[in-house]
Design a protein around this motif. Structure first.
Motif, PDB file in Angstrom:
ATOM      1  N   VAL A 125     -84.682  52.713  61.862  1.00 39.82           N
ATOM      2  CA  VAL A 125     -83.350  52.109  61.733  1.00 39.82           C
ATOM      3  C   VAL A 125     -83.461  50.627  61.399  1.00 39.82           C
ATOM      4  CG1 VAL A 125     -81.287  51.502  63.016  1.00 39.82           C
ATOM      5  CG2 VAL A 125     -82.225  53.797  63.202  1.00 39.82           C
ATOM      6  N   ILE A 126     -84.404  49.913  62.060  1.00 37.88           N
ATOM      7  CA  ILE A 126     -84.566  48.483  61.788  1.00 37.88           C
ATOM      8  C   ILE A 126     -85.012  48.251  60.349  1.00 37.88           C
ATOM      9  CG2 ILE A 126     -85.939  46.457  62.373  1.00 37.88           C
ATOM     10  CD1 ILE A 126     -85.961  47.452  65.263  1.00 37.88           C
ATOM     11  N   ALA A 127     -85.982  49.058  59.886  1.00 35.78           N
ATOM     12  CA  ALA A 127     -86.458  48.894  58.508  1.00 35.78           C
ATOM     13  C   ALA A 127     -85.345  49.173  57.499  1.00 35.78           C
ATOM     14  CB  ALA A 127     -87.648  49.817  58.260  1.00 35.78           C
ATOM     15  N   SER A 128     -84.561  50.226  57.751  1.00 36.18           N
ATOM     16  CA  SER A 128     -83.467  50.550  56.828  1.00 36.18           C
ATOM     17  C   SER A 128     -82.419  49.451  56.818  1.00 36.18           C
ATOM     18  CB  SER A 128     -82.826  51.884  57.242  1.00 36.18           C
ATOM     19  OG  SER A 128     -83.790  52.911  57.253  1.00 36.18           O
ATOM     20  N   THR A 129     -82.118  48.907  57.989  1.00 40.24           N
ATOM     21  CA  THR A 129     -81.131  47.838  58.070  1.00 40.24           C
ATOM     22  C   THR A 129     -81.583  46.604  57.295  1.00 40.24           C
ATOM     23  OG1 THR A 129     -80.458  48.632  60.248  1.00 40.24           O
ATOM     24  CG2 THR A 129     -79.814  46.387  59.643  1.00 40.24           C
ATOM     25  N   VAL A 130     -82.866  46.284  57.386  1.00 40.78           N
ATOM     26  CA  VAL A 130     -83.384  45.130  56.646  1.00 40.78           C
ATOM     27  C   VAL A 130     -83.254  45.346  55.148  1.00 40.78           C
ATOM     28  CG1 VAL A 130     -85.464  43.806  56.122  1.00 40.78           C
ATOM     29  CG2 VAL A 130     -84.949  44.419  58.482  1.00 40.78           C
ATOM     30  N   LEU A 131     -83.597  46.557  54.686  1.00 43.15           N
ATOM     31  CA  LEU A 131     -83.512  46.846  53.257  1.00 43.15           C
ATOM     32  C   LEU A 131     -82.074  46.736  52.751  1.00 43.15           C
ATOM     33  CD1 LEU A 131     -85.981  49.866  52.951  1.00 43.15           C
ATOM     34  CD2 LEU A 131     -86.355  47.506  52.207  1.00 43.15           C
ATOM     35  N   LEU A 132     -81.139  47.266  53.531  1.00 44.46           N
ATOM     36  CA  LEU A 132     -79.748  47.228  53.100  1.00 44.46           C
ATOM     37  C   LEU A 132     -79.163  45.806  53.166  1.00 44.46           C
ATOM     38  CD1 LEU A 132     -78.351  50.472  54.773  1.00 44.46           C
ATOM     39  CD2 LEU A 132     -78.743  50.093  52.341  1.00 44.46           C
ATOM     40  N   SER A 133     -79.523  45.081  54.212  1.00 41.25           N
ATOM     41  CA  SER A 133     -78.935  43.762  54.397  1.00 41.25           C
ATOM     42  C   SER A 133     -79.351  42.792  53.303  1.00 41.25           C
ATOM     43  CB  SER A 133     -79.327  43.208  55.768  1.00 41.25           C
ATOM     44  OG  SER A 133     -80.729  43.032  55.848  1.00 41.25           O
ATOM     45  N   ARG A 134     -80.560  42.922  52.795  1.00 39.70           N
ATOM     46  CA  ARG A 134     -81.014  41.995  51.755  1.00 39.70           C
ATOM     47  C   ARG A 134     -80.187  42.137  50.487  1.00 39.70           C
ATOM     48  NH1 ARG A 134     -87.399  42.084  51.016  1.00 39.70           N
ATOM     49  NH2 ARG A 134     -86.752  40.391  49.635  1.00 39.70           N
ATOM     50  N   ARG A 135     -79.670  43.311  50.245  1.00 40.54           N
ATOM     51  CA  ARG A 135     -78.913  43.526  49.023  1.00 40.54           C
ATOM     52  C   ARG A 135     -77.403  43.344  49.220  1.00 40.54           C
ATOM     53  NH1 ARG A 135     -78.274  43.463  43.599  1.00 40.54           N
ATOM     54  NH2 ARG A 135     -76.733  45.014  42.950  1.00 40.54           N
ATOM     55  N   MET A 136     -76.912  43.828  50.337  1.00 45.97           N
ATOM     56  CA  MET A 136     -75.466  43.936  50.511  1.00 45.97           C
ATOM     57  C   MET A 136     -74.882  42.914  51.486  1.00 45.97           C
ATOM     58  SD  MET A 136     -75.289  48.113  50.709  1.00 45.97           S
ATOM     59  CE  MET A 136     -73.514  48.078  50.918  1.00 45.97           C
ATOM     60  N   LEU A 137     -75.558  42.731  52.611  1.00 43.50           N
ATOM     61  CA  LEU A 137     -74.931  41.948  53.663  1.00 43.50           C
ATOM     62  C   LEU A 137     -74.787  40.474  53.305  1.00 43.50           C
ATOM     63  CD1 LEU A 137     -76.480  43.536  56.873  1.00 43.50           C
ATOM     64  CD2 LEU A 137     -74.370  44.090  55.669  1.00 43.50           C
ATOM     65  N   SER A 138     -75.658  39.972  52.439  1.00 41.75           N
ATOM     66  CA  SER A 138     -75.509  38.568  52.055  1.00 41.75           C
ATOM     67  C   SER A 138     -74.196  38.341  51.306  1.00 41.75           C
ATOM     68  CB  SER A 138     -76.702  38.148  51.188  1.00 41.75           C
ATOM     69  OG  SER A 138     -76.766  38.953  50.021  1.00 41.75           O
ATOM     70  N   SER A 139     -73.846  39.291  50.417  1.00 39.80           N
ATOM     71  CA  SER A 139     -72.579  39.161  49.693  1.00 39.80           C
ATOM     72  C   SER A 139     -71.389  39.341  50.628  1.00 39.80           C
ATOM     73  CB  SER A 139     -72.507  40.200  48.563  1.00 39.80           C
ATOM     74  OG  SER A 139     -73.551  39.989  47.628  1.00 39.80           O
ATOM     75  N   ILE A 140     -71.509  40.293  51.554  1.00 41.24           N
ATOM     76  CA  ILE A 140     -70.421  40.510  52.501  1.00 41.24           C
ATOM     77  C   ILE A 140     -70.252  39.284  53.397  1.00 41.24           C
ATOM     78  CG2 ILE A 140     -69.663  41.928  54.440  1.00 41.24           C
ATOM     79  CD1 ILE A 140     -71.017  44.285  53.120  1.00 41.24           C
ATOM     80  N   ALA A 141     -71.374  38.686  53.800  1.00 43.68           N
ATOM     81  CA  ALA A 141     -71.297  37.483  54.631  1.00 43.68           C
ATOM     82  C   ALA A 141     -70.615  36.342  53.876  1.00 43.68           C
ATOM     83  CB  ALA A 141     -72.693  37.066  55.074  1.00 43.68           C
ATOM     84  N   ALA A 142     -70.877  36.239  52.574  1.00 48.14           N
ATOM     85  CA  ALA A 142     -70.220  35.200  51.784  1.00 48.14           C
ATOM     86  C   ALA A 142     -68.706  35.408  51.755  1.00 48.14           C
ATOM     87  CB  ALA A 142     -70.773  35.195  50.358  1.00 48.14           C
ATOM     88  N   VAL A 143     -68.280  36.666  51.599  1.00 50.81           N
ATOM     89  CA  VAL A 143     -66.843  36.958  51.631  1.00 50.81           C
ATOM     90  C   VAL A 143     -66.267  36.637  53.007  1.00 50.81           C
ATOM     91  CG1 VAL A 143     -65.108  38.771  51.396  1.00 50.81           C
ATOM     92  CG2 VAL A 143     -67.054  38.705  49.835  1.00 50.81           C
ATOM     93  N   GLY A 144     -67.025  36.972  54.067  1.00 49.85           N
ATOM     94  CA  GLY A 144     -66.550  36.678  55.415  1.00 49.85           C
ATOM     95  C   GLY A 144     -66.390  35.191  55.669  1.00 49.85           C
ATOM     96  N   GLN A 145     -67.362  34.398  55.224  1.00 45.13           N
ATOM     97  CA  GLN A 145     -67.257  32.947  55.401  1.00 45.13           C
ATOM     98  C   GLN A 145     -66.068  32.373  54.631  1.00 45.13           C
ATOM     99  OE1 GLN A 145     -68.974  30.966  57.402  1.00 45.13           O
ATOM    100  NE2 GLN A 145     -70.169  32.702  58.189  1.00 45.13           N
ATOM    101  N   ALA A 146     -65.868  32.883  53.418  1.00 44.23           N
ATOM    102  CA  ALA A 146     -64.722  32.411  52.639  1.00 44.23           C
ATOM    103  C   ALA A 146     -63.410  32.813  53.310  1.00 44.23           C
ATOM    104  CB  ALA A 146     -64.783  32.974  51.219  1.00 44.23           C
ATOM    105  N   ALA A 147     -63.370  34.024  53.906  1.00 41.26           N
ATOM    106  CA  ALA A 147     -62.160  34.458  54.608  1.00 41.26           C
ATOM    107  C   ALA A 147     -61.879  33.578  55.824  1.00 41.26           C
ATOM    108  CB  ALA A 147     -62.301  35.924  55.029  1.00 41.26           C
ATOM    109  N   LEU A 148     -62.930  33.176  56.541  1.00 46.63           N
ATOM    110  CA  LEU A 148     -62.757  32.281  57.680  1.00 46.63           C
ATOM    111  C   LEU A 148     -62.187  30.929  57.232  1.00 46.63           C
ATOM    112  CD1 LEU A 148     -65.981  32.982  59.769  1.00 46.63           C
ATOM    113  CD2 LEU A 148     -63.651  33.681  60.303  1.00 46.63           C
ATOM    114  N   ARG A 149     -62.724  30.408  56.121  1.00 42.64           N
ATOM    115  CA  ARG A 149     -62.185  29.149  55.613  1.00 42.64           C
ATOM    116  C   ARG A 149     -60.728  29.311  55.190  1.00 42.64           C
ATOM    117  NH1 ARG A 149     -67.209  29.105  52.942  1.00 42.64           N
ATOM    118  NH2 ARG A 149     -66.173  29.575  50.954  1.00 42.64           N
ATOM    119  N   LEU A 150     -60.430  30.451  54.591  1.00 44.09           N
ATOM    120  CA  LEU A 150     -59.053  30.714  54.185  1.00 44.09           C
ATOM    121  C   LEU A 150     -58.138  30.798  55.396  1.00 44.09           C
ATOM    122  CD1 LEU A 150     -57.471  31.330  51.524  1.00 44.09           C
ATOM    123  CD2 LEU A 150     -57.696  33.739  52.120  1.00 44.09           C
ATOM    124  N   GLY A 151     -58.607  31.458  56.457  1.00 42.82           N
ATOM    125  CA  GLY A 151     -57.804  31.566  57.670  1.00 42.82           C
ATOM    126  C   GLY A 151     -57.588  30.232  58.365  1.00 42.82           C
TER     127      GLY A 151
END
Length: 567
Positions: free
Chosen positions: A280-306
């Protein structure tokens, strides 16, 4: 390039899907093997029995609190439940004060409570659970009054040691009755159970505030008699909270009472758990490198917007669903920023329009109050005129708000465009002649189709255009009203208002339909109007399914065109 991106996207989706399936299969298989091997049927049966016992005890105690309106006298019920189920039962308040404990009731020292999580006993009245037969929102006050009497009656009888039961009324509500006789005690308690006039007035005030807000969150009325605002439930609970029983914690058993029931074999469970964790840890690392960075960017922008920063945007990378999310977020942020700017500009314009006349009215009133000016008919007439102007401004703003929100009422009929223009010319001829402007109508010789429209609203829109055209045209000029068919394909009617006035600058033309816009910013309300006529005219035309456009040449005049579909 597009096919290549789609191919990469498909391969990425396939890899993610395969990885998720692999993790799910391995995790499910390892968990099922671990549960079956280390716990077995005994754990399942034990958990089911314990849950059934917990549900029974919880249900009986909640019914006691609901019926009696207090936890006083619950010791007897707790003792009977403990003897019947063989469980150690401990009731305590949320502050830790013990209300009843089978250990102390049995005459022994209370053992430390079990580490199992406690459940909560909530016997407080709930509107959605007791609203059967409720005649819509107006019956909430009556239901509060009835439930208050029931709570006081049941509490009084319980404290007097009188056994009570429940009796269902004809309208679906219930009340308490004395099952052990004691008619005198029942009569005495009933005389003390009624609501005071102050309590009923307080109920009405809070419900009036709740049941008529500008925006409410509705909850379904179980009787089918309508929909109640979500705040009605809160008002109901708040008004009855002082009389209702407090929430209690229910704890069963004692510490270490389940040790040895099931034999766990950690030496067999650890390897499987470790393998699943690593995967599970290895799979999470593989997925996060591709997807979670972009999602985190959207989240940070949403926080600034809020937090109020409407300038933040998300960098769009790739051509997948995450990129679509970033594009959608940026579009939303752009829309919010434009809306914020329009709102700020509108508030500033309204404040500007109201500040000077209100200051004038206030100055005259203070002068009258201080005796600086003598009251006379002319002064009062001037003050009245200023007040009327402000009322017209407020009426225009309200009408504009109704139109923009789609709530403008239209009384449609079949309208002849040529006759409508003649009516407008007759109504504005005196104003045009006073200004030295020629007002004429030029209707097309061909038969025009009738228009399905509200004649009064449409006349108002055209009248606003004519008023602006006359105001912008110098003496000796002309304003021409025309009605004809549209150029090119399509059916309907085109109504134009053309003047030979000063025209509009090209950089100002896109703003002609904005609120409080004036061609000459130096012109005040007396000479330049309130700046709402064109905005109201456009919203009226849009409400009819048409369009209003403007064309102008600086120094040569302007043409406003209304295009309406055929009726």
């Amino acid at each position: 390039m597009g096919r290549g991106r789609r191919g990469l996207l498909r391969r990425f989706r396939v890899r993610v899907f395969a990885l998720i399936v692999l993790v799910a299969l391995v995790s499910t298989g390892a968990t099922a093997w671990l549960a079956a091997y280390t716990t077995g049927v005994q754990l399942t049966e034990s958990a089911a029995v314990e849950q059934d016992t917990m549900d029974t005890i919880h249900r009986v105690l909640v019914e006691y609190g609901t019926l009696h309106g207090t936890w006083e006298g619950v010791d007897r019920t707790v003792r009977e439940l403990g003897e019947r189920t063989g469980e150690r039962i401990r009731l305590s308040t949320l502050d830790g004060v013990v209300v009843a404990d089978t250990d102390t009731l049995a005459g022994r020292t209370a053992r430390p409570p079990s580490t199992r999580p406690a459940t909560f006993l909530d016997a407080r009245p709930r509107l959605t659970a007791e609203a059967a037969g409720l005649p819509g929102p107006r019956g909430v006050a009556e239901l509060i009054d009835h439930r208050r009497r029931v709570l006081r009656l049941s509490t009084c009888l319980t404290r007097g040691g009188v056994p009570i039961g429940r009796s269902v009324l004809d309208d679906g509500r219930w009340t308490v009755v004395a099952t052990g006789g004691a008619a005198g005690a029942l009569a005495a308690c009933r005389s003390q159970a009624g609501s005071s006039a102050g309590e009923r007035r307080a109920d009405g005030r809070e419900l009036e505030t709740c049941l008529d807000p500008p925006v409410v969150t509705p909850v379904l009325d179980p009787s089918g008699g309508g929909r109640l605002p979500g705040c009605a439930e809160q008002v109901y609970a708040d008004r009855l909270r002082p009389l209702a029983p407090v929430m209690l914690q229910l704890e069963l058993g004692f510490r270490d009472d389940h040790v040895g029931r099931v034999a766990i074999e950690p030496q067999r469970a650890l390897p499987a758990a470790g393998a699943v964790a690593v995967l599970v840890i290895a799979s999470t690392v593989l997925l996060s490198r591709r997807m979670l960075s972009s999602i985190a960017a959207v989240g940070q922008a949403a926080l600034r917007l809020g937090s109020g920063d409407l300038s933040g945007r998300v960098r769009v990378r790739g051509d997948d669903e995450i990129a679509d999310l970033a594009v959608a977020f940026n579009l939303m942020a752009d829309s919010l920023q434009r809306s914020e700017e329009r709102q700020r500009r509108m508030i500033s314009d309204i404040a500007h329009e109201l500040r000077t006349p209100l200051a004038n009215i206030r100055g005259y009133l203070e002068a009258l109050h201080d005796g600086v000016l003598a009251p006379d008919r002319g002064l009062f007439a001037s003050l009245h005129e200023e007040a009327v102007l402000q009322q017209r401004l407020i009426d225009d703003l309200q009408e504009l708000a109704l139109a923009e929100s789609g709530r403008l009422v239209l009384h449609r009929a079949r309208v002849d465009a040529a006759e409508l223009l003649e009516t407008v010319r007759t109504a504005h001829r005196a104003i045009a002649e006073t200004a030295g402007v020629t007002l004429r109508v030029r209707a097309s010789g061909e038969d025009l189709p009738p228009v399905d429209a509200d004649p009064d609203r449409l006349r108002q829109a055209i009248g606003n255009l004519v008023t602006n055209a006359v105001r912008a045209t110098p003496p000796g000029g002309s304003v021409t009203l025309r009605a004809g068919r549209p150029d090119g394909p399509g059916t309907g009617v085109v109504i134009t208002v053309a003047d030979t006035g000063c025209g509009i600058a090209p950089d100002e033309l896109p703003r002609v339909f904005d609120r409080f816009w004036r061609a000459d910013a130096a012109r005040g309300r007396d000479t330049g109007g309130r700046g709402l006529g064109l905005a109201i005219a456009r919203e009226i035309v849009l409400a009819h399914g048409g369009s209003l456009t403007a064309d102008s040449v600086l120094g040569a005049g302007s043409v406003f065109a209304i295009r309406l579909p055929a009726g």
